[in-house]
Design a protein around this motif. Structure first.
Motif, PDB file in Angstrom:
ATOM      1  N   VAL A 255       0.853  -1.192   0.000  1.00  0.00           N
ATOM      2  CA  VAL A 255       0.000   0.000   0.000  1.00  0.00           C
ATOM      3  C   VAL A 255       0.885   1.238   0.000  1.00  0.00           C
ATOM      4  O   VAL A 255       1.713   1.416   0.895  1.00  0.00           O
ATOM      5  CB  VAL A 255      -0.931   0.003   1.223  1.00  0.00           C
ATOM      6  CG1 VAL A 255      -1.762   1.280   1.256  1.00  0.00           C
ATOM      7  CG2 VAL A 255      -1.840  -1.214   1.193  1.00  0.00           C
ATOM      8  N   ALA A 256       0.681   2.086  -1.009  1.00  0.00           N
ATOM      9  CA  ALA A 256       1.474   3.317  -1.089  1.00  0.00           C
ATOM     10  C   ALA A 256       0.758   4.482  -0.429  1.00  0.00           C
ATOM     11  O   ALA A 256       1.394   5.433   0.008  1.00  0.00           O
ATOM     12  CB  ALA A 256       1.783   3.643  -2.548  1.00  0.00           C
ATOM     13  N   GLY A 257      -0.578   4.421  -0.364  1.00  0.00           N
ATOM     14  CA  GLY A 257      -1.342   5.523   0.221  1.00  0.00           C
ATOM     15  C   GLY A 257      -1.776   5.224   1.638  1.00  0.00           C
ATOM     16  O   GLY A 257      -1.131   4.465   2.365  1.00  0.00           O
ATOM     17  N   GLU A 258      -2.908   5.831   2.005  1.00  0.00           N
ATOM     18  CA  GLU A 258      -3.404   5.663   3.369  1.00  0.00           C
ATOM     19  C   GLU A 258      -4.190   4.380   3.565  1.00  0.00           C
ATOM     20  O   GLU A 258      -4.518   4.016   4.690  1.00  0.00           O
ATOM     21  CB  GLU A 258      -4.267   6.866   3.749  1.00  0.00           C
ATOM     22  CG  GLU A 258      -5.487   7.046   2.866  1.00  0.00           C
ATOM     23  CD  GLU A 258      -6.203   8.362   3.128  1.00  0.00           C
ATOM     24  OE1 GLU A 258      -7.428   8.324   3.300  1.00  0.00           O
ATOM     25  OE2 GLU A 258      -5.526   9.403   3.171  1.00  0.00           O
TER      26      GLU A 258
ATOM     27  N   VAL B 121      -9.185   0.299  -3.906  1.00  0.00           N
ATOM     28  CA  VAL B 121      -9.564   0.560  -2.524  1.00  0.00           C
ATOM     29  C   VAL B 121     -10.710   1.573  -2.519  1.00  0.00           C
ATOM     30  O   VAL B 121     -10.728   2.517  -3.323  1.00  0.00           O
ATOM     31  CB  VAL B 121      -8.356   1.099  -1.715  1.00  0.00           C
ATOM     32  CG1 VAL B 121      -8.770   1.463  -0.292  1.00  0.00           C
ATOM     33  CG2 VAL B 121      -7.252   0.061  -1.690  1.00  0.00           C
ATOM     34  N   ASP B 122     -11.681   1.362  -1.641  1.00  0.00           N
ATOM     35  CA  ASP B 122     -12.836   2.257  -1.548  1.00  0.00           C
ATOM     36  C   ASP B 122     -12.373   3.701  -1.313  1.00  0.00           C
ATOM     37  O   ASP B 122     -11.500   3.957  -0.469  1.00  0.00           O
ATOM     38  CB  ASP B 122     -13.734   1.809  -0.395  1.00  0.00           C
ATOM     39  CG  ASP B 122     -14.912   2.735  -0.235  1.00  0.00           C
ATOM     40  OD1 ASP B 122     -15.779   2.751  -1.127  1.00  0.00           O
ATOM     41  OD2 ASP B 122     -14.940   3.467   0.779  1.00  0.00           O
ATOM     42  N   ARG B 123     -12.970   4.643  -2.075  1.00  0.00           N
ATOM     43  CA  ARG B 123     -12.566   6.052  -1.994  1.00  0.00           C
ATOM     44  C   ARG B 123     -13.773   6.987  -1.894  1.00  0.00           C
ATOM     45  O   ARG B 123     -13.677   8.153  -2.307  1.00  0.00           O
ATOM     46  CB  ARG B 123     -11.730   6.394  -3.227  1.00  0.00           C
ATOM     47  CG  ARG B 123     -12.493   6.253  -4.534  1.00  0.00           C
ATOM     48  CD  ARG B 123     -11.613   6.508  -5.726  1.00  0.00           C
ATOM     49  NE  ARG B 123     -10.592   5.483  -5.817  1.00  0.00           N
ATOM     50  CZ  ARG B 123      -9.481   5.603  -6.557  1.00  0.00           C
ATOM     51  NH1 ARG B 123      -9.274   6.697  -7.225  1.00  0.00           N
ATOM     52  NH2 ARG B 123      -8.607   4.638  -6.586  1.00  0.00           N
ATOM     53  N   SER B 124     -14.860   6.518  -1.375  1.00  0.00           N
ATOM     54  CA  SER B 124     -16.072   7.348  -1.321  1.00  0.00           C
ATOM     55  C   SER B 124     -15.848   8.632  -0.523  1.00  0.00           C
ATOM     56  O   SER B 124     -16.273   9.721  -0.945  1.00  0.00           O
ATOM     57  CB  SER B 124     -17.238   6.544  -0.732  1.00  0.00           C
ATOM     58  OG  SER B 124     -16.895   6.039   0.558  1.00  0.00           O
TER      59      SER B 124
ATOM     60  N   ALA C 230      -4.331  22.299  -3.537  1.00  0.00           N
ATOM     61  CA  ALA C 230      -5.007  21.427  -2.576  1.00  0.00           C
ATOM     62  C   ALA C 230      -5.804  20.346  -3.293  1.00  0.00           C
ATOM     63  O   ALA C 230      -5.843  19.177  -2.871  1.00  0.00           O
ATOM     64  CB  ALA C 230      -5.912  22.255  -1.663  1.00  0.00           C
ATOM     65  N   LEU C 231      -6.454  20.733  -4.404  1.00  0.00           N
ATOM     66  CA  LEU C 231      -7.220  19.745  -5.176  1.00  0.00           C
ATOM     67  C   LEU C 231      -6.308  18.690  -5.785  1.00  0.00           C
ATOM     68  O   LEU C 231      -6.604  17.478  -5.735  1.00  0.00           O
ATOM     69  CB  LEU C 231      -8.017  20.464  -6.269  1.00  0.00           C
ATOM     70  CG  LEU C 231      -8.793  19.542  -7.221  1.00  0.00           C
ATOM     71  CD1 LEU C 231      -9.821  18.712  -6.462  1.00  0.00           C
ATOM     72  CD2 LEU C 231      -9.471  20.371  -8.319  1.00  0.00           C
ATOM     73  N   ARG C 232      -5.181  19.130  -6.344  1.00  0.00           N
ATOM     74  CA  ARG C 232      -4.258  18.165  -6.953  1.00  0.00           C
ATOM     75  C   ARG C 232      -3.685  17.214  -5.891  1.00  0.00           C
ATOM     76  O   ARG C 232      -3.490  16.022  -6.147  1.00  0.00           O
ATOM     77  CB  ARG C 232      -3.134  18.895  -7.676  1.00  0.00           C
ATOM     78  CG  ARG C 232      -3.567  19.536  -8.982  1.00  0.00           C
ATOM     79  CD  ARG C 232      -2.363  19.947  -9.805  1.00  0.00           C
ATOM     80  NE  ARG C 232      -1.584  20.980  -9.119  1.00  0.00           N
ATOM     81  CZ  ARG C 232      -1.757  22.302  -9.288  1.00  0.00           C
ATOM     82  NH1 ARG C 232      -2.722  22.738 -10.095  1.00  0.00           N
ATOM     83  NH2 ARG C 232      -0.999  23.170  -8.650  1.00  0.00           N
ATOM     84  N   GLU C 233      -3.404  17.726  -4.696  1.00  0.00           N
ATOM     85  CA  GLU C 233      -2.888  16.865  -3.632  1.00  0.00           C
ATOM     86  C   GLU C 233      -3.901  15.767  -3.277  1.00  0.00           C
ATOM     87  O   GLU C 233      -3.548  14.593  -3.132  1.00  0.00           O
ATOM     88  CB  GLU C 233      -2.568  17.698  -2.397  1.00  0.00           C
ATOM     89  CG  GLU C 233      -2.055  16.857  -1.232  1.00  0.00           C
ATOM     90  CD  GLU C 233      -1.848  17.684   0.024  1.00  0.00           C
ATOM     91  OE1 GLU C 233      -1.425  17.114   1.040  1.00  0.00           O
ATOM     92  OE2 GLU C 233      -2.115  18.893  -0.020  1.00  0.00           O
ATOM     93  N   THR C 234      -5.159  16.197  -3.165  1.00  0.00           N
ATOM     94  CA  THR C 234      -6.199  15.218  -2.829  1.00  0.00           C
ATOM     95  C   THR C 234      -6.365  14.195  -3.953  1.00  0.00           C
ATOM     96  O   THR C 234      -6.535  12.990  -3.703  1.00  0.00           O
ATOM     97  CB  THR C 234      -7.531  15.943  -2.558  1.00  0.00           C
ATOM     98  OG1 THR C 234      -7.358  16.832  -1.452  1.00  0.00           O
ATOM     99  CG2 THR C 234      -8.640  14.950  -2.254  1.00  0.00           C
TER     100      THR C 234
ATOM    101  N   GLY D 137      -5.432   8.783  -6.006  1.00  0.00           N
ATOM    102  CA  GLY D 137      -4.819   7.884  -6.980  1.00  0.00           C
ATOM    103  C   GLY D 137      -3.936   6.828  -6.338  1.00  0.00           C
ATOM    104  O   GLY D 137      -3.817   5.706  -6.846  1.00  0.00           O
ATOM    105  N   ARG D 138      -3.347   7.179  -5.205  1.00  0.00           N
ATOM    106  CA  ARG D 138      -2.486   6.216  -4.513  1.00  0.00           C
ATOM    107  C   ARG D 138      -3.283   5.211  -3.691  1.00  0.00           C
ATOM    108  O   ARG D 138      -2.710   4.265  -3.145  1.00  0.00           O
ATOM    109  CB  ARG D 138      -1.516   6.963  -3.603  1.00  0.00           C
ATOM    110  CG  ARG D 138      -0.536   7.842  -4.359  1.00  0.00           C
ATOM    111  CD  ARG D 138       0.370   8.574  -3.415  1.00  0.00           C
ATOM    112  NE  ARG D 138       1.277   7.662  -2.716  1.00  0.00           N
ATOM    113  CZ  ARG D 138       2.103   8.049  -1.740  1.00  0.00           C
ATOM    114  NH1 ARG D 138       2.105   9.316  -1.356  1.00  0.00           N
ATOM    115  NH2 ARG D 138       2.889   7.182  -1.168  1.00  0.00           N
ATOM    116  N   LEU D 139      -4.574   5.400  -3.613  1.00  0.00           N
ATOM    117  CA  LEU D 139      -5.390   4.397  -2.934  1.00  0.00           C
ATOM    118  C   LEU D 139      -5.362   3.078  -3.694  1.00  0.00           C
ATOM    119  O   LEU D 139      -5.353   2.000  -3.095  1.00  0.00           O
ATOM    120  CB  LEU D 139      -6.832   4.897  -2.781  1.00  0.00           C
ATOM    121  CG  LEU D 139      -7.054   6.027  -1.763  1.00  0.00           C
ATOM    122  CD1 LEU D 139      -8.495   6.525  -1.846  1.00  0.00           C
ATOM    123  CD2 LEU D 139      -6.737   5.554  -0.354  1.00  0.00           C
ATOM    124  N   ASP D 140      -5.385   3.148  -5.005  1.00  0.00           N
ATOM    125  CA  ASP D 140      -5.306   1.927  -5.814  1.00  0.00           C
ATOM    126  C   ASP D 140      -3.898   1.356  -5.728  1.00  0.00           C
ATOM    127  O   ASP D 140      -2.900   2.094  -5.699  1.00  0.00           O
ATOM    128  CB  ASP D 140      -5.655   2.232  -7.272  1.00  0.00           C
ATOM    129  CG  ASP D 140      -7.123   2.596  -7.439  1.00  0.00           C
ATOM    130  OD1 ASP D 140      -7.928   2.168  -6.592  1.00  0.00           O
ATOM    131  OD2 ASP D 140      -7.445   3.307  -8.404  1.00  0.00           O
TER     132      ASP D 140
END
Length: 394
Positions: free
Chosen positions: A95-98, A122-125, A189-193, A198-201
């Motif tokens: 896992v690279a993200g959270e 990974v769920d990102r809702s 801020a939008l690009r960071e989010t 994207g790193r969730l996958d």
């Protein structure tokens, strides 16, 4: 002498003086014995002399033996080693993200993937709602920037007429610049989010072959979940061969090798791409890493043997029929001084389809018995017939 002839029935006999006359039956026996002795004598004269004659001959009766003078040929020096098959570049994927809840797993072991391809989602809702909020903030900031820009342009048109001072113009320019800065902040801020989302996958870090999968849909994953997939980059495999210290010194990067997995009759060509810079102090061995092109028969973790060509050298090459062995080891018979057979212990080197190289024991100038050595014995005198050496190492 008096001869008396008499007859008993139909038989006649011959009588010596003072003795009774013999019967006719006895005479027949005597005649038969004489005939048999004559036949035995004749047979001995005809056959006995022929067989006995060679025993009287001397050195001319030494057996003919074919010998070969092998000389020295250029042969490859090879090293045999064993080791474990593995991916040349083993890529652990986690896992690279959270992290979060795994919704889908898109690949299975044995599948080929491209660089950046999604392996699991990974769920990102929640994260999507955050991204939409930030996108709205960007839109608001852009509207403020557009209003500030319009006011600045109107002020620039009126400043020459004296309706607006230069100080007011500067304030409107500063307001415009602040609005533009707020737009950039909102966009960042939008690009960071979006990047976090994207790193969730879970994605493939490079193109290659999926080796293992340790995740299922519904599983909660995070940065501490460890390795979820293992990949072989570009599908490249290798054999990590354990080589003795003395043999490792004769190898070099690029040495040709042939790898045979245990339990398989197939062999795969490869080459040494890395040599261990250190020697294990316990086993006195180092590792030669042999690169092999991918094949389904090459399974990481499996055991295999390798024959590595470590260079070339000069050595005698003999036909297989010349080599013999017993409880004392391998040996050959050579025809030495006075054409007498001598035993020579040898150490066998490489084995080819055309013959066997001799690592030690011969210098190549000896007359080596090519075959039928099993019928000879040391010290026996023979008649050597030299045959030209035609073997080639291949």
């Amino acid at each position: 002498m008096n001869y008396e002839t008499g007859s008993i029935g139909h038989e006649e006999r011959l009588a010596l003086p003072g003795e009774p006359a013999p019967s006719g039956r006895l005479r027949k026996i005597v005649v038969a014995v004489v005939v048999v002795l004559a036949l035995v004598l004749a047979g001995w004269l005809l056959f006995g002399r022929k067989h006995a004659a060679p025993q009287t001959k001397g050195p001319e009766q030494a057996p003919l033996v074919t010998v070969v003078v092998p000389g020295r040929q250029l042969v490859d020096r090879t090293v045999n080693a064993t080791g474990t098959l593995a991916a040349k570049r083993d890529l652990p994927v986690g896992v690279a993200g959270e992290g979060g809840l795994v919704t889908r797993v898109l690949v299975e072991p044995g599948q080929w993937v491209k660089a950046g391809q999604v392996l699991a989602t990974v769920d990102r809702s929640v994260q999507q709602q955050t991204a939409q909020s930030l996108a709205a903030q960007v839109a608001v900031a852009k509207s403020d920037q557009d209003i500030a820009q319009a006011e600045l342009e109107r002020a620039q048109a009126l400043v020459d007429r004296g309706f607006i001072s230069k100080a007011d113009l500067q304030r409107k320019a500063a307001t415009r610049d602040a609005a533009a800065a707020r737009v950039r902040v909102a966009q960042a801020a939008l690009r960071e989010t979006q990047a976090r989302n994207g790193r969730l996958d879970i994605r493939a870090p490079a193109a290659g072959l999926v080796l293992t999968r340790q995740v299922e849909p519904g599983q909660i994953v995070s940065a501490g979940s460890g390795v979820l997939f293992r990949m072989a980059m570009d599908g490249q495999m290798e054999l990590r061969a354990q080589v003795a210290e003395s043999d490792l010194s004769g190898l070099h990067v690029g040495s040709r090798a042939t790898v045979t997995p245990v339990g398989s009759t197939r062999s795969f060509p490869g080459s040494v791409w890395q040599l261990s810079p250190v020697i294990d102090p316990q086993t006195r061995q180092g590792t030669a890493r042999v690169q092999i092109a991918y094949d389904p028969a090459l399974r990481p973790g499996g055991f295999a043997t390798a024959t590595i060509v470590g260079g070339a050298g000069q050595a005698p090459l003999l036909p297989n029929s010349a080599l013999q062995s017993d409880d004392k080891g391998s040996f050959v018979y050579i025809v030495g001084k006075d054409d007498k057979v001598e035993r020579r212990n040898v150490k066998v080197g490489e084995v080819f389809d055309t013959g066997i190289t001799i690592a030690s024991g011969l210098d190549g100038t000896e007359r080596v018995v090519q075959s039928a050595g099993g019928f000879l014995s040391p010290g026996q005198k023979v008649k050597p017939v030299v045959r030209a050496a035609t073997l080639k190492a291949s």
